[in-house]
Design an enzyme around this catalytic site. Structure first.
Site, PDB file in Angstrom:
ATOM      1  N   ASP A   1      -2.453   9.326   7.627  1.00  0.00           N
ATOM      2  CA  ASP A   1      -1.619   8.307   6.973  1.00  0.00           C
ATOM      3  C   ASP A   1      -0.250   8.847   6.592  1.00  0.00           C
ATOM      4  O   ASP A   1       0.720   8.101   6.489  1.00  0.00           O
ATOM      5  CB  ASP A   1      -2.321   7.745   5.748  1.00  0.00           C
ATOM      6  CG  ASP A   1      -3.474   6.860   6.193  1.00  0.00           C
ATOM      7  OD1 ASP A   1      -4.561   7.408   6.461  1.00  0.00           O
ATOM      8  OD2 ASP A   1      -3.259   5.649   6.341  1.00  0.00           O
TER       9      ASP A   1
ATOM     10  N   ARG B   1       0.868  -1.199   0.000  1.00  0.00           N
ATOM     11  CA  ARG B   1       0.000   0.000   0.000  1.00  0.00           C
ATOM     12  C   ARG B   1       0.900   1.243   0.000  1.00  0.00           C
ATOM     13  O   ARG B   1       1.844   1.316   0.794  1.00  0.00           O
ATOM     14  CB  ARG B   1      -0.935   0.021   1.226  1.00  0.00           C
ATOM     15  CG  ARG B   1      -1.920  -1.149   1.251  1.00  0.00           C
ATOM     16  CD  ARG B   1      -2.992  -0.948   2.310  1.00  0.00           C
ATOM     17  NE  ARG B   1      -3.956   0.079   1.913  1.00  0.00           N
ATOM     18  CZ  ARG B   1      -4.869   0.576   2.737  1.00  0.00           C
ATOM     19  NH1 ARG B   1      -4.929   0.174   4.000  1.00  0.00           N
ATOM     20  NH2 ARG B   1      -5.722   1.499   2.314  1.00  0.00           N
TER      21      ARG B   1
HETATM   22  O1  MRU Z   1      -7.447   2.532   4.275  1.00  0.00           O
HETATM   23  P1  MRU Z   1      -7.235   2.500   5.749  1.00  0.00           P
HETATM   24  O2  MRU Z   1      -8.383   1.911   6.511  1.00  0.00           O
HETATM   25  O3  MRU Z   1      -5.911   1.873   6.103  1.00  0.00           O
HETATM   26  O4  MRU Z   1      -7.149   4.030   6.155  1.00  0.00           O
HETATM   27  C1  MRU Z   1      -6.990   4.339   7.505  1.00  0.00           C
HETATM   28  C2  MRU Z   1      -7.016   5.792   7.783  1.00  0.00           C
HETATM   29  O5  MRU Z   1      -7.150   6.618   6.905  1.00  0.00           O
HETATM   30  C3  MRU Z   1      -6.772   6.179   9.212  1.00  0.00           C
HETATM   31  O6  MRU Z   1      -7.482   7.330   9.538  1.00  0.00           O
HETATM   32  C4  MRU Z   1      -5.271   6.439   9.392  1.00  0.00           C
HETATM   33  O7  MRU Z   1      -4.522   5.343   8.958  1.00  0.00           O
HETATM   34  C5  MRU Z   1      -4.924   6.724  10.801  1.00  0.00           C
HETATM   35  S1  MRU Z   1      -5.040   5.317  11.816  1.00  0.00           S
HETATM   36  C6  MRU Z   1      -4.572   5.683  13.391  1.00  0.00           C
END
Ligand code: MRU
Length: 343
Positions: A237, A88
Site C-alpha cells: 500500500d 482512506r
Molecule cells: O484494505 P485493502 O483491502 O485495501 O488492503 C489491500 C492490501 O493490503 C493489498 O495487499 C495492497 O493494496 C496491494 S494491492 C495490489
C-alpha cells in the site's frame, strides 16, 4: 479477466467487493460522493484499484461542476480532491492519482476552457487505467523469474486483479509464472477481518484454474515449519524510500516467519506505491477501521458485548525482511534506496 472497474463515459461501474464471492454485484457510481463512499466502505479496495477509482471520482466531480470560470472550477475541484483523499489514509496510490489529475487540470486551466479541462482529466484517468494493466503485466514478467516450476507460494490479502484494474501485482507475478508453463500452488491467508484472501484471492485464482488452498492466518508458521512454503509474495500500500513496506495487517507476521524459516519474501508493487517523501516506514499513516469489522462476521456477532477491540488495517514490514521488490521497471534488491526510480 475480472473487470474491477469500468468507465462508461458518464459513470464508473465497480464490482462490489464486499459481497464477493457469494454475489457478483455491479454498482454504478454517478458522482464523486458515490466514489468516495465506495472507497471508504471497501466496495473497491487494493491500492492501485483505489488510485484509478479516485481518478475517475475526480472526473465525475468535475462533470458535476457547473461553471465556465476556470478559477472557480479549480477551487471547487480542490475541494472534491480533499473529500476523495479523506477516504482512506494508507494506500499512497490514492493521493498519487488525485494529485496527478489535479496537476493535469491545473495545467489545462492556464489556457483552456472548463470543457477542455474536463476532457483532459478524463483522458488522464483513462491513461492511468490502461497503464495500470500494462504495469502489472510488466511486473509479472520481471517477477516470474523468481518463481520455480513446482513452487508453493503463500500470499496475504488480495493483490490480484480485484486490487488493480486487472491482472494484479502479487497475483500477476503468479499468473505470469503459470503462463510460462510453471506449476504453481498458492496458499492464500484468509486475512481477517475483511477476508480478502478467503473471499477474493481464492475467487479469482479458482476462476483462472490456478491451484489455491485457503488457510487461516495463524496456519502459516505450521506450513513453513513443515517445508510446505517455498516463497511468499504480497502486494503493498505504501513503500518508504528505505524499502519499509505497509501492506495488509498480518503481512509483518508473515515476513517475520519467512525470515525465521529463510523463505524468500517478495513485495510486488507499481512505482506509484513508492512514497519518496517518507524516509522509512515509521512515517506511514496506518488506517484504523471500525471495530464492527472485527466484532461481526457476516452480520453475526462473534464476541461478548463490551470487550475492547482494535482494528488496524495495515502494518509495516521492515525492509530487512524483504528479499526483493518487484516493480514494472524491474526488480529491486537490498540495500533499498528508492529515491532514483521514476514514479
Ligand atoms: O484494505 P485493502 O483491502 O485495501 O488492503 C489491500 C492490501 O493490503 C493489498 O495487499 C495492497 O493494496 C496491494 S494491492 C495490489
Amino acid at each position: 479477466m475480472t473487470n474491477t472497474l469500468e468507465w462508461t463515459g458518464s459513470s464508473l461501474k465497480l464490482i462490489d467487493q464486499t459481497v464477493l464471492p457469494l454475489k457478483e454485484r455491479i454498482i454504478e457510481c454517478r458522482s464523486y460522493e458515490d466514489v468516495a463512499d465506495a472507497i471508504k466502505t471497501m466496495k473497491v479496495r487494493g491500492a492501485p484499484a483505489i488510485g484509478v477509482t479516485a481518478a475517475y471520482g475526480m472526473v465525475l466531480g468535475a462533470m458535476g461542476i457547473e461553471t465556465a470560470d476556470a478559477s472557480a472550477f479549480m477551487q471547487r475541484l480542490n475541494y472534491i480532491a480533499d473529500v476523495i483523499k479523506s477516504t482512506r489514509p494508507t494506500a499512497v496510490n490514492l493521493f498519487w492519482a488525485v494529485d496527478k489529475i489535479l496537476t493535469v487540470a491545473q495545467q489545462a486551466s492556464k489556457t483552456s476552457s472548463v470543457e477542455i479541462i474536463k476532457e483532459a482529466m478524463q483522458r488522464e484517468a483513462d491513461q492511468m487505467a490502461k497503464d495500470d494493466i500494462e504495469a502489472n503485466k510488466a511486473m509479472g514478467e520481471f517477477g516470474q523469474v523468481l518463481l520455480n516450476d513446482g513452487d508453493s507460494v503463500l500470499t496475504h490479502c488480495n493483490a490480484g486483479a480485484l486490487a488493480t484494474v486487472g491482472y494484479g501485482t502479487a497475483l500477476g507475478v503468479i499468473r505470469a509464472a503459470v503462463a510460462h508453463g510453471k506449476k504453481i500452488s498458492v496458499y492464500a491467508d484468509e486475512t481477517r477481518p475483511f477476508l480478502q484472501g478467503a473471499r477474493l484471492t481464492a475467487w479469482e485464482l479458482a476462476r483462472d484454474g490456478i491451484d489455491v488452498t485457503v488457510i487461516a492466518d495463524n496456519m502459516a508458521g505450521y506450513l513453513m515449519r513443515n517445508g510446505k512454503i517455498d516463497k511468499v509474495i504480497v502486494g503493498a500500500d505504501r513503500i518508504a524510500v528505505n524499502g519499509d513496506t505497509a501492506n495488509k495487517i498480518g503481512t509483518y507476521s508473515v515476513a517475520v516467519l519467512a525470515h525465521h524459516h529463510q523463505i524468500p519474501f517478495y513485495v510486488a508493487a507499481p512505482v506509484s506505491t513508492i512514497d519518496k517523501t517518507l524516509p522509512d516506514g515509521s512515517y506511514i499513516p496506518i488506517e484504523q477501521r471500525d471495530p464492527k469489522e472485527m466484532i461481526y462476521v457476516n452480520g453475526v456477532q462473534i464476541m461478548p458485548d463490551d470487550v475492547k477491540v482494535i482494528n488496524p488495517a495495515f502494518d509495516v514490514t521492515p525492509h530487512d525482511y524483504i528479499s526483493a521488490i518487484i516493480t514494472e521497471k524491474g526488480i529491486l534488491y537490498p540495500p533499498y534506496n528508492i529515491m532514483n526510480i521514476d514514479a
